[in-house]
Scaffold this active site. Structure first.
Site, mmCIF file in Angstrom:
data_model
loop_
_atom_site.group_PDB
_atom_site.id
_atom_site.type_symbol
_atom_site.label_atom_id
_atom_site.label_comp_id
_atom_site.label_asym_id
_atom_site.label_seq_id
_atom_site.Cartn_x
_atom_site.Cartn_y
_atom_site.Cartn_z
ATOM 1 N N CYS A 1 4.087 -5.445 61.563
ATOM 2 C CA CYS A 1 3.057 -5.583 60.521
ATOM 3 C C CYS A 1 2.468 -4.197 60.217
ATOM 4 O O CYS A 1 2.688 -3.249 60.972
ATOM 5 C CB CYS A 1 1.952 -6.501 61.022
ATOM 6 S SG CYS A 1 1.189 -5.847 62.516
ATOM 7 N N GLU B 1 -7.316 -8.167 72.690
ATOM 8 C CA GLU B 1 -8.011 -8.337 71.405
ATOM 9 C C GLU B 1 -9.265 -9.199 71.586
ATOM 10 O O GLU B 1 -10.341 -8.865 71.077
ATOM 11 C CB GLU B 1 -7.084 -8.984 70.364
ATOM 12 C CG GLU B 1 -7.793 -9.200 69.023
ATOM 13 C CD GLU B 1 -7.002 -10.049 68.050
ATOM 14 O OE1 GLU B 1 -5.753 -9.956 68.020
ATOM 15 O OE2 GLU B 1 -7.635 -10.802 67.292
ATOM 16 N N SER C 1 4.942 -6.863 66.481
ATOM 17 C CA SER C 1 5.046 -5.537 67.100
ATOM 18 C C SER C 1 6.498 -5.161 67.390
ATOM 19 O O SER C 1 6.756 -4.237 68.148
ATOM 20 C CB SER C 1 4.181 -5.460 68.356
ATOM 21 O OG SER C 1 4.442 -6.543 69.209
HETATM 22 S S1 SF4 Z 1 -0.869 -8.761 64.031
HETATM 23 FE FE1 SF4 Z 1 -2.653 -7.588 64.680
HETATM 24 S S2 SF4 Z 1 -2.170 -5.495 64.106
HETATM 25 FE FE2 SF4 Z 1 -0.784 -6.825 62.934
HETATM 26 S S3 SF4 Z 1 -1.829 -7.176 60.960
HETATM 27 FE FE3 SF4 Z 1 -2.339 -8.847 62.361
HETATM 28 S S4 SF4 Z 1 -4.264 -8.203 63.270
HETATM 29 FE FE4 SF4 Z 1 -3.325 -6.388 62.421
#
Ligand code: SF4
Length: 294
Positions: A12, A126, A265
């Site tokens: 993302c 988080e 990620s």
């Molecule tokens: S997964 Fe986490 S880092 Fe990625 S856009 Fe969503 S809130 Fe942001």
């Protein structure tokens, strides 16, 4: 054997921005990241190779040997940021704006006298950041935690969600909270981020078409686990892997259509690598099927 990629998958913008910041030449090895920048082992390994240190755990601050430190995309409490600056460190903040939206939303709910509730995983970095500046709060991970609301003696609850939760789960839990006899007023802002939603919708659509799903992402990545969960709920065989070396050819025997998805990620090069490896397996399987019988 057909192989399809989910229409939304992989890194993302929040993760991309954080990685790019960490790799900026200005740091030249003088940067410590507090906790994993993203929940992906391979990405963290390449950061280390670029001279970036990573510290973790309760004594993380004591382990810092550089002048510059970075807050991860998962965000951190203001108290934590202050601790770092008070220790004389220069703080670079890679918190994703969509995580900061959760921090701001819960703060404004508290200002309006709603008791703060976070739907998420209590031990996730988080969530620790979201609740880190609050005097009192509840984290709800499942229905088992709902009685915690009664124990507060409050009747007005302000609810947000960890950005990577599963949409249906959050809506279900909020519905249950609204039905509780000890609850008069609920303010709910669904703070699951759009990239997470897009990936969940895409994996759900693809799961309807395939008989096997390969989910790529760090084993400790919350949103990757949710993608596996979506497949489980649809009774589609799914395997969670971090790299192509973990693919097992046995999984692909007699499969007609294989889907591929990846958490927020998971970098593109890992997805491409797994995709190529699966295409190769598909080619081998198809060749085996057309072997003439002697
Ligand atoms: S997964 Fe986490 S880092 Fe990625 S856009 Fe969503 S809130 Fe942001």
């Amino acid at each position: 054997m057909k192989v399809s990629l989910a229409s939304a998958l992989g890194t993302c913008f929040g993760v991309k921005d954080a990685i790019n910041l960490a790799l900026e030449p200005q740091f030249k090895g003088d940067l410590t990241i507090i906790g994993q920048l993203v929940h992906n082992g391979q990405v963290n390994e390449s950061l280390k190779k670029n001279g970036v240190s990573v510290v973790d755990g309760a004594d993380a601050i004591d382990q810092i040997k550089t002048k510059k430190v970075m807050i991860t995309a998962h965000g951190a409490a203001e108290k934590m940021k202050k601790k770092l600056t008070d220790a004389g460190l220069v703080v670079f903040d890679a918190s994703c704006p969509l995580v900061m939206r959760v921090h701001n939303t819960i703060k404004s709910m508290v200002e309006k006298n709603y008791f703060p509730v976070v739907i998420g995983q209590e031990d996730h970095v988080e969530v620790k950041g979201i609740v880190g500046d609050l005097d009192d709060y509840i984290v709800v991970g499942s229905e088992d935690d709902l009685e915690k609301l009664r124990a507060t003696g409050k009747r007005k609850f302000g609810i947000v969600s960890q950005t990577t939760q599963q949409v249906e789960k959050v809506e279900h839990l909020v519905g249950k909270i609204r039905e509780m006899d000890c609850v008069d007023d609920v303010a709910f802002v669904n703070t699951i981020c759009q990239p997470t939603r897009d990936r969940q919708i895409a994996v759900g659509d693809l799961a309807d078409q395939v008989d096997l799903m390969i989910v790529i992402g760090g084993y400790n990545s919350s949103n990757t686990k949710k993608l596996v969960q979506v497949c489980d709920e649809k009774n589609v065989e799914a395997y969670h892997i971090e790299a192509s070396s973990q693919l097992d050819k046995q999984w692909f025997i007699n499969k007609k259509h294989v889907g591929i998805t990846a958490g927020t990620s998971t970098p593109e090069y890992i997805i491409n690598d797994v995709h190529s490896a699966i295409l190769e397996i598909a080619r081998e399987m198809d060749e085996l099927k057309i072997q003439p019988v002697h």
